[in-house]
Structure formats: C-alpha cells, structure tokens
Motif scaffolding. Structure first.
Motif, PDB file in Angstrom:
ATOM      1  N   TYR A 363      69.318  26.434  -8.354  1.00 28.96           N
ATOM      2  CA  TYR A 363      69.752  25.069  -8.029  1.00 28.96           C
ATOM      3  C   TYR A 363      68.552  24.131  -7.899  1.00 28.96           C
ATOM      4  N   ALA A 364      67.485  24.614  -7.230  1.00 27.27           N
ATOM      5  CA  ALA A 364      66.303  23.767  -7.036  1.00 27.27           C
ATOM      6  C   ALA A 364      65.600  23.485  -8.354  1.00 27.27           C
ATOM      7  N   SER A 365      65.666  24.432  -9.286  1.00 30.07           N
ATOM      8  CA  SER A 365      65.033  24.244 -10.583  1.00 30.07           C
ATOM      9  C   SER A 365      65.733  23.161 -11.402  1.00 30.07           C
ATOM     10  N   ILE A 366      67.069  23.203 -11.434  1.00 29.72           N
ATOM     11  CA  ILE A 366      67.816  22.303 -12.327  1.00 29.72           C
ATOM     12  C   ILE A 366      68.256  21.020 -11.642  1.00 29.72           C
ATOM     13  N   GLY A 367      68.217  21.029 -10.289  1.00 28.82           N
ATOM     14  CA  GLY A 367      68.630  19.825  -9.567  1.00 28.82           C
ATOM     15  C   GLY A 367      70.113  19.776  -9.267  1.00 28.82           C
ATOM     16  N   PHE A 368      70.671  20.893  -8.850  1.00 29.48           N
ATOM     17  CA  PHE A 368      72.087  20.970  -8.491  1.00 29.48           C
ATOM     18  C   PHE A 368      72.202  21.031  -6.975  1.00 29.48           C
ATOM     19  N   ASP A 369      73.019  20.129  -6.409  1.00 31.38           N
ATOM     20  CA  ASP A 369      73.213  20.091  -4.965  1.00 31.38           C
ATOM     21  C   ASP A 369      74.412  20.974  -4.609  1.00 31.38           C
ATOM     22  N   PRO A 370      74.178  22.144  -4.024  1.00 29.81           N
ATOM     23  CA  PRO A 370      75.292  23.030  -3.691  1.00 29.81           C
ATOM     24  C   PRO A 370      76.146  22.501  -2.535  1.00 29.81           C
ATOM     25  N   ASN A 371      75.603  21.530  -1.779  1.00 28.11           N
ATOM     26  CA  ASN A 371      76.380  20.950  -0.675  1.00 28.11           C
ATOM     27  C   ASN A 371      77.555  20.138  -1.208  1.00 28.11           C
ATOM     28  N   SER A 372      77.277  19.360  -2.287  1.00 27.96           N
ATOM     29  CA  SER A 372      78.310  18.491  -2.853  1.00 27.96           C
ATOM     30  C   SER A 372      78.930  19.081  -4.109  1.00 27.96           C
ATOM     31  N   GLY A 373      78.268  20.084  -4.697  1.00 27.11           N
ATOM     32  CA  GLY A 373      78.752  20.667  -5.944  1.00 27.11           C
ATOM     33  C   GLY A 373      78.487  19.778  -7.142  1.00 27.11           C
ATOM     34  N   LYS A 374      77.501  18.870  -7.036  1.00 24.87           N
ATOM     35  CA  LYS A 374      77.182  17.941  -8.125  1.00 24.87           C
ATOM     36  C   LYS A 374      75.689  17.973  -8.407  1.00 24.87           C
ATOM     37  N   TYR A 375      75.337  17.553  -9.640  1.00 20.13           N
ATOM     38  CA  TYR A 375      73.926  17.450  -9.986  1.00 20.13           C
ATOM     39  C   TYR A 375      73.322  16.232  -9.305  1.00 20.13           C
ATOM     40  N   ILE A 376      72.082  16.342  -8.886  1.00 11.80           N
ATOM     41  CA  ILE A 376      71.397  15.292  -8.138  1.00 11.80           C
ATOM     42  C   ILE A 376      70.879  14.231  -9.101  1.00 11.80           C
ATOM     43  N   GLU A 377      71.248  13.000  -8.858  1.00 12.49           N
ATOM     44  CA  GLU A 377      70.799  11.899  -9.715  1.00 12.49           C
ATOM     45  C   GLU A 377      69.310  11.631  -9.510  1.00 12.49           C
ATOM     46  N   ASP A 378      68.647  11.315 -10.630  1.00 13.34           N
ATOM     47  CA  ASP A 378      67.218  10.987 -10.605  1.00 13.34           C
ATOM     48  C   ASP A 378      66.417  12.082  -9.890  1.00 13.34           C
TER      49      ASP A 378
END
Length: 540
Positions: A363-378
């Motif tokens: 998740y930290a590599s690709i920028g995925f927020d597991p809290n919201s289940g969405k990819y992190i913008e910017d």
C-alpha cells in the motif's frame, strides 16, 4: 654392519606389516558391504629406499658389491623399484572408496539442479532422503540413476511410481557414473538426511547399532600425506643417484663431489618442475573457478517484502502466469507490478502469516489508503510524515480491532513502530530516498548477457511447466534458485526433452518427423533433433 642392517630390516618389515594391518578398514553401510583395504605401498616404497640408502651410503659391500662391478647396484635398484611401482600403480584401485565429501561435489554437479538439498523436500525431482529404503535394491537404484527411462520401459514398480508422480519431466541419464561415485552421492544424501553430515563437533547424533552412518571425513589428509611421502622419495632417490654417480666415477678413477640436499632442491630440474606444476595448478584453478562464476544454486536472498510462493501458488493455487504473465508471450517472465498485487490485496488487507506488516508495504509503495479503501491523490508529493500518519493509523486500528481495545496498549505501540520501520527500510535505500515508487525486488535467476533465453518459446511452444527449471515453487516459503542455469544443464535438457509435437501448430512444418512418427520409424523427437544444440540458438 651386516648384522646391524639385518636387524634394521627386520624391524622395518615388522613396522610395515603392523601398519598395514592397522589400515585395513571394513565399512558396513545400508546392507552394502564396502570392503576397503587401505594398503600403504608408499610406506613399503619408503622403507625399501631407506634400507637401500643406508646400505649404499654406509657400505657398498653389504650386497656383495664389487667396486669393479658397480652395475650390481643398478640391478638391485631396478628390481626393487619395478616391484614398488607395481604396488603404487595398484594403489588407486585398492584405495577406491566412497566419500561423503566427494558425494557433496557430485551432488552439486549432477543432482542439485532438480533435487532439494535438504533431502527431505521434493523439487523438480523427489526428495532423495531415504531413497535406498524406497528402492530396496541398490542394483535397481543405480540402474535408475544411470538410465531412468530404461527402468520405466522395463516396468520396474518404483521407477513407474516415480515417473507417474513427476512426469513429463525426464530425469537426465548419467551412464558414466561409477558405483563408487553413486555410492558417494548416497552417503552424502543420507548424511544430510539424518543430520550426521556437517554436524558440529560434540553434537549429539541419534544413531545406534548397525544403522549408525559411516563417518564422513575428508580425504584431504590422505592426499597431503601421499604428496609429502612422494616429495621425500624424490629427494631420497636424487641423493641415491648422486651417490651412485660418485661410486661409478670412482671406479673410473674420477673424482665427483656428491650433491647436498640443498643443491638438489635448488637444481635447475627441480625448479623447472615446480614452475611447470604451478602453471598447471594455476590453469586448473582458473578454469574451475571460471566455470563456477555466476552459479547460484540455493541462492535465496532476503526480499523487501516477505512474499510466500507457498501461500500464493501452493495454498491458494494461483497460477504462475497470473502474476508472471510475460512468460507466455515474451522473452521475460517479468516481475509483477504492484498493480498486479492490488488485484487481490485491495480487498485482502490482512495477511495469513504476517498480518498488516507486509501488505502495508504494498500500500505504501503504490499509494493506497487502506483506511478509506481508495488511492491517495497526489501521493508522489506527500511528505514522509504524512505517509507515516496514514499507515501507522491503519496498523494501529487493525491491532485494536483484533485485540478488541479502545486504545493502543504498549504492545500495540511497539508493533506500530516496528511495522513503520519495516515499511521505510523495505521501500527506501541509498539511491531511492522516497517511500513512494516501485518495490525493488532482488533478482534471483539471471543469465549472462551473451545468452539468449525466451520464456515464451519454452512455456507456450514447448509447453514446459515452470517447475522444470524453477523447482517446486509452490512449496517455497522463500524463493530459491534450484537449477544451476549452466550451459551443460541446458544442453542436457535439450538432449533429453521430448518435443510436444502432438496438436502443436508451431511444429506443423516438420513434415519428415511427423511422417516418421506416424510410420513407427521414430517414437519421439527431442529438442536436439530440431536444432536445440546449435550454438546460434542461444548465442548470437
């Protein structure tokens, strides 16, 4: 003087006989009696030369030598040396024996590409530990090793059983292996299997009675002893020849000074021989080391993420080509991108073995927020502190949910801190300062730049299973290189592997081979038959 020498002769002869009896060894191993009679012809050689040296230097007349007939000395020396040489030439046959250390080298060269080195787990081929008991007959086992396909055709029950379990992978034939070499391999295999080979001094070994394994000591001390004995003999013989020359010169009325040991060792002949030996040894070492360059059997580096093939390919039966999709359509099998991982792990957020520790790295590599289940913008512009806040919150929430806590306890705080350190360590290094970005996996299987290999040719056209070259990956917790990937290994495979001609359009233009198979003239076509041994196929 004659009486003194006679007493010395009797003493030396008795010493030789006692030593000879002490070196008679009988090994009993796994119902196979290996009687190894270790004679010491070098000792006999040394004693004979020593007796002769004493006699010739102390009194030429001991043998009834007449100064007017010095050739009697040469006759004595010729007769004794001929008998001694016969003994020395027979030493190799008499000292033939099995050795676990020799077996280790043989296993590495012939077996390690297909068999697991722990002798307990299967790989491309079965686990070798306990093979003798399963076969129950050394004659059949040795015949299998030399030509497995012949044993299968003859219908041997164990051969057919192994074939049904591991087909269509064909075991390479080793017709040139001797009984001693195969015996050495089995001694090494059994030693690794029961833990007695390479055991630390003082370690308890669970072995009893006749089943106790034979000691697997090194032969190096024996070789060094032989070299030392031969070196002494060279000096002694050189000294004898010098004394003979002095005696021969004296009979002709000439005066020749006997050479000292120092003069013999520093002579032109000795120095030339040492230089020649050094060149041969250096060339042998260079060639041996160069052929081993890049060989990485058993290489299992630590990866940035503890990815388990055993869990994914074994437990969950995920097809190899789902992740390595390049294998079916290109030269490279490709390392799967993080997007491939997210096909499953967007939903599966807790690992069965490591929980959040390893999946959080994805998740930290690709920028995925597991809290919201969405990819992190910017995400690329986020600071390390902002990223830390996202993932430490996620790890902490998962811990509280699992332990049914309202707040983190001391263990929870420790786990959160440790997992964050793990994320940072796995995704950053001296060249990659940011956490964001691709995961830098450590490459395991690598061929030299001058070698061409195409995965699609083997997987799609040749219809080979991945396990043929990579071993039983579905059983590997940590990915390990099982094959040497050497030229000899590839060539042997091409010689043995049968081409899948049936219902394979790629080979439709091989009309002659299809006709020969249909007429019964040919029962199979190997890769070698269609040019698999041509140099330009892999080197161009």
């Amino acid at each position: 003087m004659r009486d003194d020498c006679g007493g010395l002769t009797m003493f030396l002869s008795k010493t030789y006989n006692d030593a000879k009896n002490q070196f008679r060894i009988i090994l009993n191993k796994k119902k196979r009696m290996l009687k190894i009679v270790l004679n010491v012809p070098e000792l006999y050689f040394c004693l004979e030369i020593l007796k002769f040296y004493i006699f010739i230097t102390k009194s030429p007349n001991v043998f009834g030598i007449n100064k007017d007939k010095p050739m009697v000395i040469y006759k004595y020396l010729r007769i004794n040396i001929l008998s001694i040489l016969l003994l020395v030439l027979g030493a190799n046959t008499m000292m033939a024996q099995v050795s676990a250390d020799a077996g280790k080298d043989l296993f590495k060269n012939y077996c390690a590409s297909c068999h697991n080195k722990d002798m307990r787990s299967g790989a491309t081929g079965p686990a070798l530990g306990g093979a003798e008991a399963l076969w129950g007959d050394d004659v059949a086992l040795y015949a299998w090793i030399r030509n497995s396909q012949d044993m299968i055709k003859k219908g041997h029950p164990r051969a057919v059983e192994v074939w049904n379990q591991y087909k269509p992978t064909i075991m390479t034939a080793f017709p040139d292996l001797t009984d001693d070499q195969i015996g050495s391999i089995m001694v090494y295999v059994n030693g690794v299997y029961d833990g007695t080979y390479g055991a630390k001094p003082g370690a308890a070994v669970a072995a009893s009675g006749d089943n106790a394994p034979a000691s697997s000591g090194s032969n190096m001390p024996i070789y060094l002893l032989i070299v030392a004995v031969l070196a002494v003999l060279v000096v002694v013989l050189a000294k004898i020849i010098t004394n003979l020359n002095v005696i021969a010169a004296a009979t002709e009325g000439k005066t020749v000074e006997a050479k000292s040991v120092k003069q013999i060792l520093t002579s032109k002949g000795v120095i030339s021989f040492l230089i020649f030996a050094a060149i041969i040894l250096g060339a042998y070492t260079t060639v041996k080391k160069s052929t081993e360059l890049g060989r990485q059997e058993g290489y299992a580096p630590e990866q940035p993420i503890k990815f388990s093939h055993e869990t994914h390919a074994g437990l969950h039966k995920i097809d190899c080509q789902f992740c390595h999709d390049g294998a079916r359509r290109s030269k490279h099998s490709v390392i799967p991108s993080t997007n491939t991982c997210m096909n499953c792990h967007a939903a599966i957020k807790n690992g069965s073995k490591y929980g959040t520790a390893e999946i959080s790295k994805i998740y930290a590599s690709i920028g995925f927020d597991p809290n919201s289940g969405k990819y992190i913008e910017d995400y690329e512009s986020k600071t390390e502190e902002e990223i830390r806040a996202i993932f430490t919150k996620w790890i902490g929430d998962q811990y509280k949910e699992e332990k049914e806590l309202a707040d983190l306890d001391s263990d929870g705080e420790r786990i959160v801190a440790e997992q964050w350190v793990g994320i940072k360590k796995s995704l950053t290094n001296d060249l990659k300062k940011q956490i964001q970005g691709p995961i830098e996996w450590v490459r395991i299987h690598a061929l030299p730049d001058h070698v061409y290999f195409n995965h699609s040719q083997h997987v799609t056209v040749g219809k080979l299973e991945c396990q043929t070259c990579h071993g039983q990956v579905e059983k590997m917790e940590v990915m390990t290189q099982m094959s040497p990937l050497s030229m000899g290994w590839c060539v042997n495979c091409h010689r043995q592997t049968e081409v899948k001609f049936k219902d394979n359009e790629y080979y439709a233009n091989y009309t002659r081979y299809h006709e020969e198979i249909a007429s019964g003239k040919r029962d199979k076509v190997t890769v070698a038959d269609i040019g698999g041994l041509e140099c330009q196929k892999c080197h161009y």
